[in-house]
Design an enzyme around this catalytic site. Sequence first.
Site: not given
Length: 379
Positions: A46, A98, A170, A195
């Site tokens: 992690r 978004y 972004d 994406k």
Amino acid sequence: MKFGTKAIHAGVHPDPSTGAIMTPIFQTSTYVQRSPGDNKGYEYSRTHNPTRTQLQDALAALDNGKHGLAFASGMAAIDCIVKLLQPGDEVISTNDLYGGSYRLFTKVYATYGIKFHFVPMHDMTAVEAAVTERTKLIWVETPTNPLLNVIDIAAASAVAKKAGALLVVDNTFSTPYLQTPLALGADMVMYSLTKYMAGHSDTVMGAVVVNDDQLHERLSFFQNACGGTPGPQDCFLVLRGLKTLHIRMQRHCENGRKVAEYLKSHPKVGKVYWPGFSDHPNHEVAAKQMNDFGGMISFVLKGDVKDDAIAVLEKFQLFSLAESLGGVESLSGHPATMTHASIPAEERRKAGLSDSLIRLSVGIEDAEDLIEDLKQAIG
Ligand code: P1T
């Protein structure tokens, strides 16, 4: 080093134990220590994982940044950034963004006492007017999802600096192939790697890239403490995708231009949203800060009737109707009922998002076939 060379080589190195040229998938949760605290730089996956380390270094290099941080999704990356804030802090965000970002801001963090102002950021006076002494973060998405508005990053940076706020961009629609926001004054660049960066619609991941060491330290703390980290196999997939980012983006842009021009010339098509058009309201800003105009296009049919839009979406053969974008294959979407359904209808209308808007992610197929598909679907 130029962009294409960096996309292939930056951040990665052959495996020292075997010479494997491709970054191995270190599918391990933990690492053996000789004595407590005496380890080889890795303790628990992690916190750190060697496959993730190479991806993070590659991401930092592509944005000409110092530090990269990878997350289990774009939303986990956004979540980590908002955790820098305290109750009472204020955020100015673009009002065309978004739907998932809007939902996280309004349905999760607003309940923790963080205040969000949504303004049309392509008009910088609207951003300036929303600044208060509590403004701590300015959230830019450019080009915006789904209306392809373009926000002036350098101008937003000037407003943020004056306000003493951090600027986030972004950069999901642009990728570092089209623009590098840190060079224009942004403090953080954020991605849905799902994406264009990964590029093959086969993984969900996110990232943040920063220059500032202290900011990196705080974000790394949240990355580990909250645990929204990706697995090594997903990191490998993004590393593989990045190696062709420049070639894919070039073709996305070429096909985007052809599709946008075809749509604009079609007698049944109304407004076409694409920043490459010289009459796009923010074309000059786009030409100044982007290397090309990308493969995302939205449009409405003449008459602006929702059912007509649905009928076209149902007829597509190559533009598969699906959420997401930025893969090698072309996709179509209906933002009002799909990606942006979590934004209330009234807010969508205020931002100019019509219920009949169709969004296209233009893939890297042969443009002639894509245009044939548009022709048969629109009629
Ligand atoms: O889906 P995820 O990897 O968690 O990323 C969220 C996200 C963040 N920012 C932008 C600009 C995005 O477009 C997305 C995800 N968008 C879609 C799934 C979509 O179809 O628009």
